[in-house]
Design a protein around this motif. Sequence first.
Motif, PDB file in Angstrom:
ATOM      1  N   THR A   1      72.241  38.493  10.913  1.00 24.02           N
ATOM      2  CA  THR A   1      73.664  38.306  11.203  1.00 24.02           C
ATOM      3  C   THR A   1      74.518  39.044  10.184  1.00 24.02           C
ATOM      4  O   THR A   1      75.500  39.714  10.524  1.00 24.02           O
ATOM      5  CB  THR A   1      74.014  36.805  11.188  1.00 24.02           C
ATOM      6  OG1 THR A   1      73.407  36.181  12.325  1.00 24.02           O
ATOM      7  CG2 THR A   1      75.519  36.579  11.239  1.00 24.02           C
TER       8      THR A   1
ATOM      9  N   GLU B   1      66.962  35.817   9.927  1.00 29.32           N
ATOM     10  CA  GLU B   1      68.240  35.190   9.618  1.00 29.32           C
ATOM     11  C   GLU B   1      68.178  34.521   8.251  1.00 29.32           C
ATOM     12  O   GLU B   1      67.125  34.059   7.829  1.00 29.32           O
ATOM     13  CB  GLU B   1      68.598  34.156  10.696  1.00 29.32           C
ATOM     14  CG  GLU B   1      68.862  34.734  12.065  1.00 29.32           C
ATOM     15  CD  GLU B   1      70.141  35.568  12.142  1.00 29.32           C
ATOM     16  OE1 GLU B   1      70.841  35.733  11.100  1.00 29.32           O
ATOM     17  OE2 GLU B   1      70.447  36.064  13.223  1.00 29.32           O
ATOM     18  N   PRO B   2      69.300  34.512   7.506  1.00 29.63           N
ATOM     19  CA  PRO B   2      70.629  34.974   7.906  1.00 29.63           C
ATOM     20  C   PRO B   2      70.869  36.452   7.692  1.00 29.63           C
ATOM     21  O   PRO B   2      71.967  36.948   7.964  1.00 29.63           O
ATOM     22  CB  PRO B   2      71.546  34.155   6.999  1.00 29.63           C
ATOM     23  CG  PRO B   2      70.769  34.010   5.737  1.00 29.63           C
ATOM     24  CD  PRO B   2      69.329  33.857   6.165  1.00 29.63           C
TER      25      PRO B   2
ATOM     26  N   ALA C   1      75.742  32.592   9.666  1.00 31.67           N
ATOM     27  CA  ALA C   1      74.912  32.804   8.482  1.00 31.67           C
ATOM     28  C   ALA C   1      74.678  31.499   7.728  1.00 31.67           C
ATOM     29  O   ALA C   1      73.564  31.225   7.266  1.00 31.67           O
ATOM     30  CB  ALA C   1      75.556  33.845   7.572  1.00 31.67           C
TER      31      ALA C   1
ATOM     32  N   ALA D   1      72.036  29.304   9.113  1.00 32.45           N
ATOM     33  CA  ALA D   1      70.667  29.790   8.914  1.00 32.45           C
ATOM     34  C   ALA D   1      70.233  29.753   7.456  1.00 32.45           C
ATOM     35  O   ALA D   1      69.094  30.130   7.151  1.00 32.45           O
ATOM     36  CB  ALA D   1      70.558  31.222   9.444  1.00 32.45           C
TER      37      ALA D   1
END
Length: 390
Positions: A68, A64-65, A173, A176
């Motif tokens: 995602t 992540e991000p 997002a 993260a």
Amino acid sequence: MDALTVRFAERLARAGLCAPGEAAIVCVDEAASFSRQDFPLNDFLAETARLLDVACLMLAPPAEPYRTILEYLAKREAPAIQPRDCETRTFFHDIPVVAQPLPELAAAALSRRKGAYLPGCGILAHGALSPEQAFITVSSVAFAGFVKFFSDHLSAHRDGTLEAAGREAFAAAVRALPPAPRAVPPLARGPFADRDAALAAMAEAGRATVALGLVDSVFGNISYNLDGVLAISQTGSALDALEGAIDCCPLDGSSCAGLTASSELSAHAALVSRDPRRAILHGHPKFAVILSMDCAARRDCPRRETCHVDCDRARFVDDIPIVPGEVGCGPRGLVHTMPPALVGRRGVVVLGHGVFTMGRDDYNEALGDLCAVETLCRARYFQALGLPPA
């Protein structure tokens, strides 16, 4: 060969591209060797590598991000994600989305592109000769997805076309995101007494630039003017491993034949011919690249498809100019646009590409300014969305 696959799996994790132990790599010599012996998709990877006739294939479940972001983009843009930053668009054109983990589908996608995305699994990348090539592709796909996702979100916000799925992915997002770089470490002080000291300072600055997240290790470049000889990182070299990967090129017009200097050598040489500062640092900080592509006039601009190389509008982020230009010394090369814009300034952003900064005798000022430009652009990005800095 098993040690090689494990080493590159660990390198992917150190770079923040995937979680430790998650990358799956197959290298093919006389037989296939794997970084994860019990991985259920090993047969898929080995057969795909065989169909492609390549030495290495990576499957990197993104951390992540990136996870995602790429899952969202793959769902929205299949059969291919269309990058928006100029460099990835030039070298990748698009990122195919492989619908299922079937060797025939993956091989078809990877026969025309260096990397692809397999939803629910990760980034696929091959190296015809070595795992290093695949590692660079994984980095490129993650960077391209990040820049496109946040750039598209800002454009949709301005157009009033944000949808619920996009809002949810954006919120996840942002949660993260690593913090913006703030504390810049002190670096060696110049001017440097000899070539060895200058090269050591370049290697130190490269490592610090990567550690601060201002460039992925295999991107960006760095140089130092040694009184008429330009020491510059080699093309494809990792900024956090520059020892033995720096070329010294005379600035008097004599040949650099046989050397492998950065493709942006001409831009660096043009810059030191105009500016007395010795140290040049070029990174690809993500929010600077994202913000450089945010243009209110883009929708109605007749040059919108080529604006990254021929935009004629004066644009700034506060005091930082944004200029067009492509790599190289052609008629639209950044060699013509970047150097005059940076003279006397703390930094310049090349549209859709990255940031150049300079230091008088060493890299302290250059690194500090690179960090400051990215922090500024990140703050301005969230400000444009009406949100507090993240």
